[in-house]
Design a protein around this motif. Structure first.
Motif, short mmCIF file in Angstrom:
data_model
loop_
_atom_site.label_atom_id
_atom_site.label_comp_id
_atom_site.label_asym_id
_atom_site.label_seq_id
_atom_site.Cartn_x
_atom_site.Cartn_y
_atom_site.Cartn_z
N GLU A 119 -40.56 58.41 35.31
CA GLU A 119 -41.69 59.22 35.79
C GLU A 119 -42.51 59.77 34.62
O GLU A 119 -43.73 59.69 34.61
N PHE A 120 -41.83 60.32 33.61
CA PHE A 120 -42.67 60.95 32.58
C PHE A 120 -43.22 59.94 31.57
O PHE A 120 -44.25 60.20 30.96
N ILE A 121 -42.59 58.76 31.48
CA ILE A 121 -43.19 57.72 30.64
C ILE A 121 -44.51 57.27 31.30
O ILE A 121 -45.53 57.11 30.64
N ALA A 122 -44.47 57.10 32.63
CA ALA A 122 -45.68 56.70 33.35
C ALA A 122 -46.77 57.76 33.19
O ALA A 122 -47.95 57.46 32.98
N LEU A 123 -46.34 59.03 33.26
CA LEU A 123 -47.26 60.16 33.09
C LEU A 123 -47.87 60.15 31.69
O LEU A 123 -49.08 60.34 31.51
N ALA A 124 -47.03 59.91 30.71
CA ALA A 124 -47.49 59.88 29.32
C ALA A 124 -48.49 58.74 29.12
O ALA A 124 -49.49 58.89 28.41
N GLU A 125 -48.22 57.61 29.77
CA GLU A 125 -49.14 56.48 29.66
C GLU A 125 -50.50 56.86 30.24
O GLU A 125 -51.54 56.59 29.66
N HIS A 126 -50.46 57.53 31.39
CA HIS A 126 -51.64 57.98 32.09
C HIS A 126 -52.44 58.99 31.29
O HIS A 126 -53.66 58.98 31.28
N ALA A 127 -51.73 59.90 30.63
CA ALA A 127 -52.37 61.03 29.96
C ALA A 127 -52.67 60.74 28.49
O ALA A 127 -53.08 61.63 27.76
N GLY A 128 -52.45 59.50 28.06
CA GLY A 128 -52.70 59.18 26.65
C GLY A 128 -51.72 59.87 25.71
O GLY A 128 -52.06 60.19 24.57
N LEU A 129 -50.50 60.13 26.21
CA LEU A 129 -49.52 60.84 25.38
C LEU A 129 -48.44 59.92 24.80
O LEU A 129 -47.49 60.38 24.19
N ILE A 130 -48.59 58.63 25.04
CA ILE A 130 -47.55 57.70 24.57
C ILE A 130 -47.43 57.73 23.04
O ILE A 130 -46.33 57.73 22.51
N MET A 131 -48.56 57.78 22.35
CA MET A 131 -48.46 57.70 20.89
C MET A 131 -47.70 58.88 20.29
O MET A 131 -46.78 58.66 19.51
N PRO A 132 -48.04 60.14 20.66
CA PRO A 132 -47.21 61.24 20.14
C PRO A 132 -45.75 61.14 20.62
O PRO A 132 -44.84 61.48 19.87
N LEU A 133 -45.54 60.67 21.85
CA LEU A 133 -44.17 60.52 22.34
C LEU A 133 -43.40 59.49 21.50
O LEU A 133 -42.27 59.73 21.06
N THR A 134 -44.04 58.35 21.26
CA THR A 134 -43.39 57.31 20.45
C THR A 134 -43.12 57.81 19.04
O THR A 134 -42.07 57.52 18.46
N ARG A 135 -44.07 58.59 18.50
CA ARG A 135 -43.86 59.13 17.16
C ARG A 135 -42.59 59.99 17.15
O ARG A 135 -41.77 59.90 16.26
N TRP A 136 -42.43 60.82 18.20
CA TRP A 136 -41.24 61.68 18.29
C TRP A 136 -39.97 60.82 18.37
O TRP A 136 -39.00 61.06 17.66
N VAL A 137 -40.01 59.81 19.24
CA VAL A 137 -38.83 58.96 19.44
C VAL A 137 -38.49 58.21 18.14
O VAL A 137 -37.32 58.13 17.75
N LEU A 138 -39.51 57.71 17.46
CA LEU A 138 -39.27 56.99 16.20
C LEU A 138 -38.61 57.90 15.17
O LEU A 138 -37.63 57.51 14.54
N GLU A 139 -39.14 59.11 15.03
CA GLU A 139 -38.56 60.06 14.07
C GLU A 139 -37.08 60.30 14.40
O GLU A 139 -36.21 60.25 13.54
N ALA A 140 -36.82 60.58 15.68
CA ALA A 140 -35.44 60.89 16.10
C ALA A 140 -34.54 59.67 15.92
O ALA A 140 -33.39 59.80 15.48
N ALA A 141 -35.04 58.49 16.23
CA ALA A 141 -34.22 57.27 16.12
C ALA A 141 -33.91 56.96 14.66
O ALA A 141 -32.77 56.62 14.32
N PHE A 142 -34.90 57.09 13.78
CA PHE A 142 -34.63 56.82 12.36
C PHE A 142 -33.65 57.84 11.79
O PHE A 142 -32.78 57.50 10.99
N ARG A 143 -33.77 59.09 12.22
CA ARG A 143 -32.84 60.11 11.73
C ARG A 143 -31.41 59.75 12.13
O ARG A 143 -30.48 59.80 11.34
N GLN A 144 -31.24 59.32 13.41
CA GLN A 144 -29.91 58.95 13.91
C GLN A 144 -29.38 57.71 13.20
O GLN A 144 -28.22 57.63 12.81
N SER A 145 -30.27 56.76 13.02
CA SER A 145 -29.89 55.52 12.40
C SER A 145 -29.42 55.77 10.96
O SER A 145 -28.42 55.20 10.50
N TYR A 146 -30.13 56.66 10.29
CA TYR A 146 -29.75 57.02 8.92
C TYR A 146 -28.37 57.69 8.91
O TYR A 146 -27.54 57.41 8.05
N ALA A 147 -28.13 58.56 9.88
CA ALA A 147 -26.84 59.27 9.94
C ALA A 147 -25.69 58.25 10.07
O ALA A 147 -24.65 58.40 9.43
N TRP A 148 -25.89 57.22 10.88
CA TRP A 148 -24.84 56.18 11.01
C TRP A 148 -24.70 55.39 9.72
O TRP A 148 -23.61 55.16 9.22
#
Ligand code: C2E
Ligand code: MG
Ligand code: MG
Ligand code: MG
Length: 290
Positions: free
Chosen positions: A76-105
């Motif tokens: 639901e909120f991914i669809a909302l983000a797509e609609h509201a033009g919020l995907i790019m900031p959302l992806t930026r957040w996910v990328l930051e979090a994913a790289f941080r986790q990946s580095y920890a491993w």
């Protein structure tokens, strides 16, 4: 009377519709602030090699714990983000979090690739590639440790543009997956041109393959198609041991789904793995011990 009934029905309908769009508008502005204020959560779901029975990676899945409404369904909120033009900031957040986790491993010597989902809008973002290569440089991570999943439908929104972005991603040395494969109408000639490494069979075919002959044929054919094209094949939605066994017979490479492990907060992943049957498969018996 008829006119009044129609008017009344219209008002009722309009009332629900207004409430629905008010909620959507509220959620959109709250989502923006949730991204800005770091209120999203990163969950991970394991991927297990069907051959060895070992965890061979994880998928990063974003979650939004709303202060009033509780956990909002991700779809639901991914669809909302797509609609509201919020995907790019959302992806930026996910990328930051994913790289941080990946580095920890990586730092602890765990070689566990983590895959990140990208949307159609990400594929059109001219800064995407620079951002991703910047993150690899910042965290000094080898490219094998972060992978990307793109749905077949997202690719089909702009097949030529998507192909170009995928080529740039491949130049970074990362692995690419086609997500939700089988429901997106891509042609085989387009598929054959894509620089991808694996197909992820959509869960709708997998979960029904033991009862539905059509689904069984699609799963079987996709495993063969993928292998004949030199690609890996991942099954999503592996919810039972029966499905696991059938996929093993078909030669499918990787399983993801509730039978293997549900998405969990990334901080709990190591603990989950340590006590899961997938971490130490018994010698000579690589089948699930559930
Ligand atoms: P997806 O990439 O196909 O992710 C798999 C979805 O299947 C996840 O839903 C997961 O929780 C769910 N799932 C896992 N095991 C099973 C199972 O055994 N049976 C069934 N029926 N489902 C299972 P989730 O987390 O709600 O995400 C839904 C979709 O939202 C994802 O589908 C993905 O397309 C999108 N999404 C999630 N996180 C992100 C993100 O960070 N960025 C973007 N752009 N999209 C995301
Ligand atoms: Mg995915
Ligand atoms: Mg999928
Ligand atoms: Mg799916």
């Amino acid at each position: 009377v008829q006119a009044r009934r129609t008017a009344c029905k219209y008002t009722l309908y309009k009332g629900t519709e207004d409430r629905e769009s008010t909620r959507r508008l509220e959620l959109m502005s709250e989502l923006r602030s949730a991204i800005d204020h770091n209120e999203l959560l990163l969950y991970c779901q394991p991927k297990v090699s069907i051959r060895s029975g070992e965890v061979c990676g994880a998928e990063a899945l974003v979650r939004w714990q709303h202060p009033q409404h509780g956990m909002i369904a991700t779809g639901e909120f991914i669809a909302l983000a797509e609609h509201a033009g919020l995907i790019m900031p959302l992806t930026r957040w996910v990328l930051e979090a994913a790289f941080r986790q990946s580095y920890a491993w990586h730092e602890r010597g765990i070689a566990r690739p983590l895959s990140v989902n990208l949307s159609a809008q990400d594929l059109r973002d001219p800064r995407l590639i620079d951002r991703i290569s910047g993150l690899f440089a910042t965290w000094a991570l080898p490219p094998e440790l972060v992978q990307f999943e793109l749905t077949e439908s997202a690719l089909m929104e702009d097949p030529a543009g998507a192909l170009e972005t995928l080529d740039h991603l491949k130049d970074l040395g990362v692995d690419l997956f086609i997500d939700d494969f089988g429901i997106g109408y891509s042609s085989l000639s387009y598929l054959q041109k894509l620089p991808v490494d694996s197909l992820k069979i959509d869960h709708s075919f997998v979960t029904s393959m033991l009862e539905n002959q059509g689904s069984a044929v699609i799963v079987h054919s996709t495993v063969e198609l993928g292998h004949n094209l030199g690609l890996g094949v991942v099954a999503e939605g592996v919810e039972s041991e029966g499905l696991w066994n059938r996929l093993q017979e078909l030669g499918c490479d990787t399983a993801q789904g509730h039978f293997v492990g549900r998405p969990i907060p990334t901080a709990q992943f190591d603990e989950w793995e340590a006590q899961s049957p997938w971490s130490h498969p018994a010698p000579g018996n690589h089948v699930a011990l559930h």
